[in-house]
Write a protein that holds these residues in place. Structure first.
Motif, mmCIF file in Angstrom:
data_model
loop_
_atom_site.group_PDB
_atom_site.id
_atom_site.type_symbol
_atom_site.label_atom_id
_atom_site.label_comp_id
_atom_site.label_asym_id
_atom_site.label_seq_id
_atom_site.Cartn_x
_atom_site.Cartn_y
_atom_site.Cartn_z
ATOM 1 N N ILE A 78 29.947 43.446 43.855
ATOM 2 C CA ILE A 78 28.663 42.760 43.732
ATOM 3 C C ILE A 78 27.768 43.493 42.731
ATOM 4 C CG2 ILE A 78 26.535 42.218 44.980
ATOM 5 C CD1 ILE A 78 28.198 41.499 47.374
ATOM 6 N N ALA A 79 27.766 44.823 42.775
ATOM 7 C CA ALA A 79 26.963 45.591 41.822
ATOM 8 C C ALA A 79 27.422 45.350 40.387
ATOM 9 C CB ALA A 79 27.044 47.082 42.165
ATOM 10 N N ILE A 80 28.741 45.283 40.172
ATOM 11 C CA ILE A 80 29.264 44.993 38.826
ATOM 12 C C ILE A 80 28.786 43.622 38.359
ATOM 13 C CG2 ILE A 80 31.376 44.535 37.515
ATOM 14 C CD1 ILE A 80 32.767 46.646 39.283
ATOM 15 N N ALA A 81 28.826 42.648 39.248
ATOM 16 C CA ALA A 81 28.372 41.294 38.891
ATOM 17 C C ALA A 81 26.902 41.303 38.496
ATOM 18 C CB ALA A 81 28.595 40.344 40.072
ATOM 19 N N GLU A 82 26.083 42.069 39.209
ATOM 20 C CA GLU A 82 24.649 42.129 38.898
ATOM 21 C C GLU A 82 24.392 42.694 37.508
ATOM 22 O OE1 GLU A 82 22.005 43.892 41.740
ATOM 23 O OE2 GLU A 82 23.182 43.146 43.430
ATOM 24 N N ILE A 83 25.077 43.793 37.158
ATOM 25 C CA ILE A 83 24.763 44.422 35.871
ATOM 26 C C ILE A 83 25.302 43.602 34.705
ATOM 27 C CG2 ILE A 83 24.704 46.702 36.930
ATOM 28 C CD1 ILE A 83 27.323 47.224 35.240
ATOM 29 N N VAL A 84 26.454 42.954 34.880
ATOM 30 C CA VAL A 84 26.965 42.082 33.810
ATOM 31 C C VAL A 84 25.997 40.931 33.580
ATOM 32 C CG1 VAL A 84 28.815 40.504 33.139
ATOM 33 C CG2 VAL A 84 29.381 42.711 34.171
ATOM 34 N N ALA A 85 25.519 40.328 34.667
ATOM 35 C CA ALA A 85 24.554 39.236 34.542
ATOM 36 C C ALA A 85 23.266 39.715 33.870
ATOM 37 C CB ALA A 85 24.242 38.659 35.921
ATOM 38 N N GLY A 86 22.837 40.945 34.191
ATOM 39 C CA GLY A 86 21.636 41.490 33.564
ATOM 40 C C GLY A 86 21.790 41.668 32.065
ATOM 41 N N TRP A 87 22.919 42.191 31.629
ATOM 42 C CA TRP A 87 23.140 42.373 30.193
ATOM 43 C C TRP A 87 23.244 41.028 29.461
ATOM 44 C CZ3 TRP A 87 21.989 46.217 27.316
ATOM 45 C CH2 TRP A 87 22.020 47.519 27.823
ATOM 46 N N VAL A 88 23.865 40.046 30.097
ATOM 47 C CA VAL A 88 23.930 38.707 29.483
ATOM 48 C C VAL A 88 22.526 38.163 29.275
ATOM 49 C CG1 VAL A 88 24.583 36.301 29.920
ATOM 50 C CG2 VAL A 88 26.234 38.139 30.343
ATOM 51 N N ASN A 89 21.672 38.296 30.277
ATOM 52 C CA ASN A 89 20.299 37.806 30.180
ATOM 53 C C ASN A 89 19.528 38.537 29.085
ATOM 54 O OD1 ASN A 89 18.075 36.291 30.840
ATOM 55 N ND2 ASN A 89 17.570 37.428 32.687
ATOM 56 N N ALA A 90 19.655 39.868 29.032
ATOM 57 C CA ALA A 90 18.927 40.655 28.030
ATOM 58 C C ALA A 90 19.343 40.290 26.611
ATOM 59 C CB ALA A 90 19.161 42.148 28.285
ATOM 60 N N VAL A 91 20.641 40.131 26.390
ATOM 61 C CA VAL A 91 21.135 39.797 25.051
ATOM 62 C C VAL A 91 20.644 38.418 24.622
ATOM 63 C CG1 VAL A 91 23.215 39.280 23.720
ATOM 64 C CG2 VAL A 91 23.145 41.314 25.171
ATOM 65 N N LEU A 92 20.686 37.444 25.527
ATOM 66 C CA LEU A 92 20.227 36.098 25.185
ATOM 67 C C LEU A 92 18.734 36.088 24.845
ATOM 68 C CD1 LEU A 92 22.118 33.995 27.888
ATOM 69 C CD2 LEU A 92 22.550 33.997 25.423
ATOM 70 N N LEU A 93 17.929 36.802 25.615
ATOM 71 C CA LEU A 93 16.488 36.851 25.351
ATOM 72 C C LEU A 93 16.200 37.476 23.994
ATOM 73 C CD1 LEU A 93 15.258 38.037 28.875
ATOM 74 C CD2 LEU A 93 14.753 35.818 27.830
ATOM 75 N N PHE A 94 16.829 38.608 23.711
ATOM 76 C CA PHE A 94 16.566 39.304 22.451
ATOM 77 C C PHE A 94 17.041 38.477 21.259
ATOM 78 C CE2 PHE A 94 18.003 42.320 19.129
ATOM 79 C CZ PHE A 94 16.754 42.818 18.780
ATOM 80 N N ALA A 95 18.223 37.901 21.356
ATOM 81 C CA ALA A 95 18.755 37.112 20.242
ATOM 82 C C ALA A 95 17.857 35.922 19.932
ATOM 83 C CB ALA A 95 20.176 36.638 20.565
ATOM 84 N N THR A 96 17.296 35.302 20.962
ATOM 85 C CA THR A 96 16.419 34.149 20.748
ATOM 86 C C THR A 96 15.098 34.565 20.110
ATOM 87 O OG1 THR A 96 17.408 33.047 22.664
ATOM 88 C CG2 THR A 96 15.299 32.194 21.884
ATOM 89 N N SER A 143 29.721 33.922 39.904
ATOM 90 C CA SER A 143 31.154 33.824 39.602
ATOM 91 C C SER A 143 31.843 35.179 39.753
ATOM 92 C CB SER A 143 31.358 33.291 38.174
ATOM 93 O OG SER A 143 30.762 32.027 38.023
ATOM 94 N N LEU A 144 31.233 36.221 39.170
ATOM 95 C CA LEU A 144 31.831 37.547 39.244
ATOM 96 C C LEU A 144 31.793 38.115 40.666
ATOM 97 C CD1 LEU A 144 30.638 39.339 35.979
ATOM 98 C CD2 LEU A 144 32.975 38.730 36.612
ATOM 99 N N ALA A 145 30.676 37.904 41.372
ATOM 100 C CA ALA A 145 30.559 38.437 42.723
ATOM 101 C C ALA A 145 31.617 37.837 43.646
ATOM 102 C CB ALA A 145 29.158 38.177 43.276
ATOM 103 N N LEU A 146 31.804 36.523 43.575
ATOM 104 C CA LEU A 146 32.812 35.874 44.407
ATOM 105 C C LEU A 146 34.219 36.338 44.039
ATOM 106 C CD1 LEU A 146 31.387 32.232 44.519
ATOM 107 C CD2 LEU A 146 31.491 33.868 46.414
ATOM 108 N N THR A 147 34.433 36.640 42.748
ATOM 109 C CA THR A 147 35.750 37.081 42.288
ATOM 110 C C THR A 147 36.042 38.523 42.693
ATOM 111 O OG1 THR A 147 35.591 35.593 40.375
ATOM 112 C CG2 THR A 147 37.221 37.369 40.268
ATOM 113 N N LEU A 148 35.041 39.390 42.577
ATOM 114 C CA LEU A 148 35.275 40.821 42.766
ATOM 115 C C LEU A 148 35.094 41.295 44.203
ATOM 116 C CD1 LEU A 148 33.444 42.166 39.566
ATOM 117 C CD2 LEU A 148 35.896 41.812 39.891
#
Length: 536
Positions: free
Chosen positions: A413-431, A399-404
């Motif tokens: 594209i690089a911004i989209a990658e790092i945002v997606a990475g932080w979302v994944n890390a937060v979800l894993l840790f919280a679970t 979504s972010l890559a197509l938008t930006l």
């Protein structure tokens, strides 16, 4: 062997591979720059590389390792060998048919899935198809090698599997050196690199094959059969492959998007090569070592040991990656200029790649933490939850890559990658925390903000130093001057960071000594491995 020493074994071998990778990319930048052949080769190589990450390393390092370790515990080395042969027979057959199908469909795959933006440039499209056709069997070699690497890791023999990737870079450096000496044109260089990738796959497979034989396991080729163990592996491997290869999924999608702009694919690849150094040395080392160690602790019912392993791994990753992330953010352009700006790699390319690399620096801690969090799920044979989070991460990235991308090009594209990475890390840790699988560690919680402060102080000092040393770091200065200046900055940054990290209490000599001395209790896997000769 202590946890830190195991990290150092894998990380040291990975560091060697990454250093050779830098040399390779430096030669490639000089020979191809960010031109059409560079785009074609990098796009073509991404295809087998993505499948390798998805269906080889991701699946087998997460699903195969716990099952293989269980076989050793329950039935000894003979049972583990039989299980390995069952898996090898199925894997070899699947890879054979997949390779044939992909080779026949390569023009369609490149045009419709990988690089639709190349369709309007017939020479670039033709080169991409040819390069991908030559290189795709690399997937089969590396998938079989990944299985054997998982066996070696389960036996706590990390070095051979970690050192094998060095040979890809060594062979490609040889190809580039020969092409430069012989005066080959760009297209000939592309073909030479493609054949070099295939040769490297065969060499890496041979290295781990002999290492497994030396460990006492001789694998024969069996008729493929879906036994109970193989079915269990497939159930675990499919979501694990998706989860373990989330970065590669994002990269493949981003390649598709970036193919619409000339030079974007190569710019992302060059920036990725630099940030892969800290990610590979720290992140891959932690993921490789932590999974079998965590699986052993959980099988023994030692919850405290499992919790300590996870906490120490996070502590180790942040201690080393926070300063690396800060350095990439502040001094990305001087790094790119020193490594790549020569030959066909122009100053304009340095600016673009430098911006991308700075953005990647912001995402570095997230991608390393993901590798530390995922074993907490895989060791408990839960591959479904990380797969769901990976899917969410992919959706965020796309979504972010197509938008930006229309406005920011490759940087978007690089911004989209790092945002997606932080979302994944937060979800894993919280679970992990929510399920009670992450033990509370007060010393860790107090050290993290202090490490962040130390890295921030280092970043501010580097920012002013880069401005003050603008000329010695510029392309107008001699290469040796630039290299010495950059090395001096790195050394000064290390002194500043470690001084504040230890001074503020983010790290201590006592903590390091305890981790160096700490040894896990020997389990069945260690006992079985200790009876065999050392692997090379």
């Amino acid at each position: 062997m202590s946890l830190v020493k195991k990290f150092a074994t894998v990380g040291g071998a990975t560091l060697g591979s990454r250093i050779f990778g830098f040399v390779r990319e430096t030669f490639m930048a000089a020979a191809l720059g960010t031109g059409p052949v560079a785009d074609a080769f990098n796009t073509a190589f991404r295809l087998p590389n993505t499948f390798r990450r998805l269906f080889a390393e991701g699946a087998f390092n997460s699903a195969f390792v716990p099952l293989f370790a269980k076989e050793i515990e329950a039935r000894g080395m003979d049972g583990a060998r039989r299980f390995s042969e069952e898996v090898f027979g199925v894997l070899f057959t699947v890879l054979l048919f997949l390779t044939i199908a992909m080779e026949l469909a390569m023009p369609f795959i490149v045009r419709e899935l990988i690089a639709p933006g190349f369709a309007g440039d017939p020479p670039k499209f033709a080169s991409t198809v040819s390069f991908a056709t030559i290189m795709f069997p690399y997937l089969a070699c590396m998938s079989l090698a990944a299985m054997m690497a998982g066996m070696l890791n389960s036996l706590h023999r990390y070095f051979a599997a970690a050192i094998a990737p060095v040979f890809l870079n060594v062979i490609l450096i040889g190809v580039l050196a020969y092409a430069w000496h012989s005066g080959h044109d760009a297209v000939a260089v592309g073909y030479g690199l493609s054949w070099g990738v295939l040769a490297a796959g065969l060499v890496q497979l041979a290295i781990v094959w002999f290492a497994v034989r030396n460990a006492g396991i001789r694998i024969g080729l069996r008729r493929p059969r879906l036994t109970a163990n193989v079915r269990r592996l497939l159930v675990l491997a499919l979501p694990a492959a998706i989860t373990g290869g989330i970065t590669q999924i994002n990269l493949l999608i981003n390649t598709n998007i970036a193919s619409a702009k000339a030079g974007a694919v190569s710019s992302l690849v060059y920036a990725d090569r630099i940030y892969q150094l800290p990610l590979g040395v720290v992140g891959i080392a932690v993921a490789t070592v932590l999974l079998p160690e965590l699986a052993r602790a959980l099988r023994a019912g030692n919850i405290n040991e499992a919790s300590n392993l996870q906490n120490r791994s996070v502590e180790f990753t942040l201690f080393l990656t926070l300063p690396a992330a800060a350095a990439l953010l502040v001094m990305s352009e001087p790094i790119v200029r020193l490594l790549f700006e020569r030959g066909k790699f122009l100053p304009e390319s340095t600016v673009v790649v430098g911006h991308i690399l700075a953005i990647y620096g912001l995402g570095l801690p997230a991608f390393v933490l993901i590798k530390a969090f995922i074993p907490g799920f895989f060791a408990r044979e839960d591959t479904r939850t990380p797969m769901i989070f990976a899917a969410i991460s992919v959706a965020v990235n796309v979504s972010l890559a197509l938008t930006l991308f229309p406005t920011l090009a490759a940087s978007g594209i690089a911004i989209a990658e790092i945002v997606a990475g932080w979302v994944n890390a937060v979800l894993l840790f919280a679970t992990l925390v929510w399920r009670g699988h992450w033990g509370r560690d007060i010393p860790l919680l107090t050290r993290i903000p202090r490490l962040v402060i130390a890295a921030a102080i280092m970043a501010v000092a580097l920012h002013f130093a880069v401005q003050w040393l603008a000329f010695p770091l510029s392309s107008a200065a001699p290469l040796l001057t630039r290299a010495l200046t950059l090395c001096g900055l790195v050394a000064a940054a290390m002194v500043i960071y470690f001084a504040f990290a230890f001074g503020l209490g983010g790290a201590s000599l006592g903590m390091i000594r305890r981790n160096l001395r700490r040894r896990g209790a020997s389990g069945p896997v260690e006992a079985a491995a200790s009876q065999e000769p050392d692997a090379p």
